[in-house]
Design a protein around this motif. Structure first.
Motif, PDB file in Angstrom:
ATOM      1  N   ILE A 119      53.503  -1.855 165.863  1.00 19.12           N
ATOM      2  CA  ILE A 119      54.700  -2.306 166.205  1.00 19.12           C
ATOM      3  C   ILE A 119      55.464  -2.625 167.346  1.00 19.12           C
ATOM      4  CG2 ILE A 119      58.072  -2.048 165.812  1.00 19.12           C
ATOM      5  CD1 ILE A 119      56.463  -1.760 162.670  1.00 19.12           C
ATOM      6  N   VAL A 120      54.634  -1.720 167.901  1.00 19.37           N
ATOM      7  CA  VAL A 120      54.385  -2.225 169.537  1.00 19.37           C
ATOM      8  C   VAL A 120      54.442  -3.296 170.023  1.00 19.37           C
ATOM      9  CG1 VAL A 120      54.219  -1.045 171.982  1.00 19.37           C
ATOM     10  CG2 VAL A 120      54.783   0.202 169.623  1.00 19.37           C
ATOM     11  N   VAL A 121      53.211  -3.546 169.036  1.00 17.00           N
ATOM     12  CA  VAL A 121      52.290  -5.390 169.673  1.00 17.00           C
ATOM     13  C   VAL A 121      53.234  -6.543 168.408  1.00 17.00           C
ATOM     14  CG1 VAL A 121      50.466  -6.445 169.119  1.00 17.00           C
ATOM     15  CG2 VAL A 121      50.032  -3.766 169.808  1.00 17.00           C
ATOM     16  N   LEU A 122      53.494  -5.744 167.522  1.00 13.45           N
ATOM     17  CA  LEU A 122      54.455  -7.372 166.416  1.00 13.45           C
ATOM     18  C   LEU A 122      55.649  -7.299 167.420  1.00 13.45           C
ATOM     19  CD1 LEU A 122      53.460  -6.498 163.179  1.00 13.45           C
ATOM     20  CD2 LEU A 122      52.396  -8.268 164.259  1.00 13.45           C
ATOM     21  N   ILE A 123      56.186  -6.518 167.491  1.00 10.05           N
ATOM     22  CA  ILE A 123      57.674  -6.806 168.120  1.00 10.05           C
ATOM     23  C   ILE A 123      58.054  -7.438 169.249  1.00 10.05           C
ATOM     24  CG2 ILE A 123      59.995  -6.022 168.234  1.00 10.05           C
ATOM     25  CD1 ILE A 123      60.372  -4.331 166.124  1.00 10.05           C
TER      26      ILE A 123
END
Ligand SMILES: [Zn+2]
Length: 189
Positions: free
Chosen positions: A92-96
């Protein structure tokens, strides 16, 4: 679409399998301080942002403690699931942070809402990627692997784009690559 990936238990099982392999490898290398055997000392972690139901085995961070009295160092191996102390799942920390630069803000907002991340958190991640990550000793070494150089202003999207394959392949490759950032060795005293 990334949202489907986060809701896919197979994806989470794959990441757990990678973490398990990394933990086994760390244990075989024994204690880096004294060479002692490492005992399992996993700890509970329930990262936010996983969009499917998962078993309790997904709620543990692999970690070890040296068995030797007087050493007892803790070693936490690299992980594809937990990015340091961040409370959200690593993907999530990567994708968002990626979507923020990408295509449309509405896609980023759709994913943020599905996962329940507020704007302030997204902003903190943006700062982490652009300012803190480039300053890590890991990146100071690893950046030389990329030619032409990675544009720090567009991290993590600029990094994700350098890995091959479809969206899932790239994401897994990036999470593997980031592993050393997530590991730690802490002496007992
Ligand atoms: Zn030791």
């Amino acid at each position: 679409m990334y949202r489907d990936l986060l809701a896919d238990a197979t994806f989470h099982h794959l990441l757990l399998a990678f973490d398990s392999d990394l933990a086994d490898a760390a244990r075989e290398r024994r204690c880096a301080c004294c060479g002692g055997a490492l005992h399992s000392a996993s700890y509970p972690r329930k990262p936010r942002g996983r969009l499917c139901r998962l078993g309790p085995e997904h709620d543990r961070r692999f970690s070890f403690c040296c068995a030797v009295d007087g050493c007892r160092s803790r070693l936490t191996p690299p992980s594809l699931r937990f990015l340091g102390r961040k409370v959200y799942f690593a993907a999530i920390v990567v994708l968002i942070a990626t979507l923020r630069h990408g295509v449309t803000t509405s896609r980023m907002e759709g994913l943020s809402q599905a996962v329940g991340v507020d704007r302030r958190t997204v902003e903190r991640w943006r700062v982490w990627w652009r300012e803190r990550f480039p300053a890590t000793p890991f990146w100071q070494m690893a950046r030389a692997m990329f030619m032409p150089p990675i544009d720090h202003q567009h991290l993590p999207a600029s990094l994700l784009a350098r890995f091959a394959g479809d969206g899932a392949d790239r994401l897994v490759a990036l999470l593997r690559f980031l592993g050393p950032v997530t590991a730690g060795r802490v002496p007992a005293r």
